[in-house]
Design a protein around this motif. Structure first.
Motif, PDB file in Angstrom:
ATOM      1  N   SER A 208       0.890  -1.012  -0.100  1.00 20.14           N
ATOM      2  CA  SER A 208      -0.273   0.014   0.509  1.00 20.14           C
ATOM      3  C   SER A 208       1.306   1.586  -0.042  1.00 20.14           C
ATOM      4  N   LYS A 209       2.500   1.267   0.349  1.00 21.34           N
ATOM      5  CA  LYS A 209       2.967   2.206   0.112  1.00 21.34           C
ATOM      6  C   LYS A 209       4.215   1.461  -0.218  1.00 21.34           C
ATOM      7  N   TYR A 210       5.531   2.688  -0.423  1.00 22.10           N
ATOM      8  CA  TYR A 210       6.459   2.635  -0.762  1.00 22.10           C
ATOM      9  C   TYR A 210       7.758   3.768  -0.221  1.00 22.10           C
ATOM     10  N   ASP A 214       5.366   8.576  -4.015  1.00 22.88           N
ATOM     11  CA  ASP A 214       3.874   9.896  -4.058  1.00 22.88           C
ATOM     12  C   ASP A 214       3.265   8.754  -3.660  1.00 22.88           C
ATOM     13  N   LYS A 215       2.178   8.034  -5.036  1.00 29.05           N
ATOM     14  CA  LYS A 215       0.942   7.214  -4.513  1.00 29.05           C
ATOM     15  C   LYS A 215       1.501   5.397  -5.266  1.00 29.05           C
ATOM     16  N   VAL A 216       1.099   4.768  -4.639  1.00 24.83           N
ATOM     17  CA  VAL A 216       1.192   3.455  -4.906  1.00 24.83           C
ATOM     18  C   VAL A 216      -0.447   2.701  -5.238  1.00 24.83           C
TER      19      VAL A 216
END
Length: 396
Positions: A208-210, A214-216
Motif C-alpha cells: 500500500s506504500k513504498y 508519492d502514490k502506490v
C-alpha cells in the motif's frame, strides 16, 4: 478445435495478460479453449482482466483425462508437464528466454529452462530477439507474432487519476518490487535523485506504500492502469530482462513517453530520442540526466510524447495480433512427428532428472560448506575425539 493452454500464474502480470488476450479471442472465434493450471483457479483471481473469467480453467490432473487438438505450453517450469495431457500437437509460446530470470549462480535452473527449447515442439514467439536466439542456438524456426494493444482501453484522451501539470514532471515506475531482474527499488532511488516532482508506482506486489513514492497502485485492473498512464508524463522501466515489454507501449498509447535500459525487446518499438530515451544498462547518471532534461525542457518532453503517439497509432491492436496467433497455431497444428506425447514424456523425465541431480549436487556442496568449520575444529582437537567420530566429521 480444442486448445489446452498451460498457464503458470493467474495473478496480474504481462505474460499472463498476453495469454488471456490470445485465449479469449480464440474463444470468440469458436475455439474450445481450456486453461490448464497446477492449482484450481477461482473467478475472483481474474478480476483484473475484462474477459478472462469467461474461459474454462482446469488442473493438469483434470486435463489428463481429456484429449485436445493442440496443447500449448507458455512457461518453462510447466513445459515438462505438457506430456501429461493428451494432444495431437504440442506447441510452445515463448515469451522470453526465461533462463535469464534466474540468477547466474542458479545454473541448474537456468540449464533446465534452456532445455525446454530442445523439446519436440513447434514455437511461436512475440519478439524478434527471441526468434533470432532460438534460431541461432536451437535451430528452431519460430513464428513471430507481436503483441497487440487494447486500443479500447489505452488511448490518450480519457479518465485520469490526476491531470498532468505542464509545470511538473510526474514519473511512473512499474513492476514488482521483489523481483530482482525488474530492478524496481533501484529505479525508484534514481528517480528520487532527479528533479522529478512526483513518483508514482504501479506494481503487482501487494503493498500500500513504498519509501520515496508519492502514490502506490497495487494489482490494478487493466482499465485502471490506463488512468494511471494518462496521469503521468514518463514511465521509467529499467528491467534487466524482458521479452517484449508492454508498459512503455501502453504509456505511448496514453500520451506519455518512456526511459528504459537497452533491455532485450526494447528495439521492437522504442527509438532513442524519437519516442523515448534508451540508456545502457546500469548507466545510472544518464537516467538521472534524462529525467532532469525532461523536467527542464518541456519542448523536448512534448516532442518525445508526439513521437510516442505516432508509434502507438501505427502499432497493431489485439484483434490483429490474435488473428495472427490463431493463424500460427492453425499452421503448426499438424504434427510433424509420430508419438509426440511419448517423446515429450521421455525427454521431460530425462531433463528433469538431470536438473534434479545437478541441484542435489549443489545442495550437497552448500551443506559441506556449512560444516567445514566443524571439520576444521575436529582437526585442531583430534586427540580429544575418538577416531571413528573424527573420521566421519572430517568427511563432511
Amino acid at each position: 478445435m480444442k486448445w489446452a493452454i498451460f498457464l503458470g500464474s493467474t495473478t496480474v502480470g504481462g505474460g499472463t495478460y498476453v495469454i488471456f488476450e490470445h485465449a479469449t479471442r480464440a474463444k470468440e472465434k469458436g475455439v474450445d479453449v481450456t486453461i490448464v493450471t497446477r492449482e484450481k483457479v477461482s473467478k475472483e483471481e481474474l478480476y483484473w482482466h475484462t474477459k478472462a473469467s469467461e474461459l474454462r480453467f482446469i488442473t493438469v490432473e483434470e486435463a489428463s483425462k481429456e484429449e485436445f487438438d493442440v496443447v500449448i505450453s507458455t512457461w518453462w517450469a510447466m513445459v515438462g508437464e505438457a506430456y501429461k495431457v493428451k494432444g495431437k500437437q504440442y506447441l510452445y509460446f515463448v515469451q522470453s528466454i526465461e533462463s535469464r530470470f534466474a540468477p547466474e549462480k542458479e545454473k541448474p535452473t537456468r540449464r533446465y529452462a534452456e532445455s525446454t527449447y530442445m523439446m519436440p515442439m513447434e514455437i511461436i514467439t512475440e519478439a524478434t530477439w527471441i526468434k533470432e536466439y532460438l534460431e541461432k542456438n536451437y535451430l528452431k524456426h519460430p513464428i513471430l507474432v507481436h503483441n497487440g494493444i487494447r486500443k479500447d482501453i489505452y488511448f490518450p484522451d480519457g479518465e485520469v487519476i490526476e491531470k498532468r501539470d505542464p509545470n511538473k514532471l510526474r514519473v511512473l515506475v512499474e513492476g514488482p518490487v521483489d523481483v530482482d531482474f525488474k530492478n524496481v527499488p533501484k529505479t525508484i532511488k534514481l528517480c528520487q535523485k532527479s528533479k522529478a516532482d512526483e513518483i508514482w508506482l504501479m506494481t503487482s506486489s501487494e503493498i500500500s506504500k513504498y519509501k520515496g513514492v508519492d502514490k502506490v497502485f497495487s494489482r490494478v485492473p487493466i482499465w485502471e492502469a490506463a488512468k494511471i498512464y494518462r496521469s503521468c508524463d514518463v514511465i521509467v522501466k529499467l528491467s534487466y530482462v524482458e521479452g517484449m515489454f508492454g508498459p512503455p507501449l501502453e504509456m505511448f498509447h496514453c500520451g506519455g513517453t518512456a526511459i528504459t535500459y537497452d533491455v532485450t525487446g526494447h528495439d521492437e518499438y522504442i527509438v532513442n530520442g524519437v519516442n523515448g530515451l534508451v540508456v545502457h544498462r546500469d548507466d545510472d547518471d544518464k537516467v538521472v540526466e534524462y529525467l532532469n532534461r525532461l523536467k527542464e525542457d518541456s519542448e523536448y518532453l512534448n516532442n518525445l510524447k508526439k513521437g510516442a503517439l505516432d508509434t502507438a497509432n501505427n502499432w497493431i491492436d489485439w484483434e490483429t495480433s490474435s488473428d495472427r496467433f490463431y493463424d500460427a497455431v492453425m499452421e503448426l497444428s499438424k504434427p510433424k512427428e509420430d508419438n509426440l506425447q511419448e517423446k515429450l514424456a521421455m525427454m521431460s523425465r530425462f531433463y528433469f532428472e538431470d536438473y534434479t541431480v545437478m541441484q542435489d549436487y549443489l545442495n550437497a556442496l552448500e551443506y559441506m560448506k556449512l560444516f567445514r568449520p566443524v571439520a576444521n575444529f575436529v582437526n585442531k582437537t583430534k586427540r580429544y575425539i575418538p577416531a571413528p567420530i573424527r573420521n566421519a566429521l572430517r568427511n563432511l
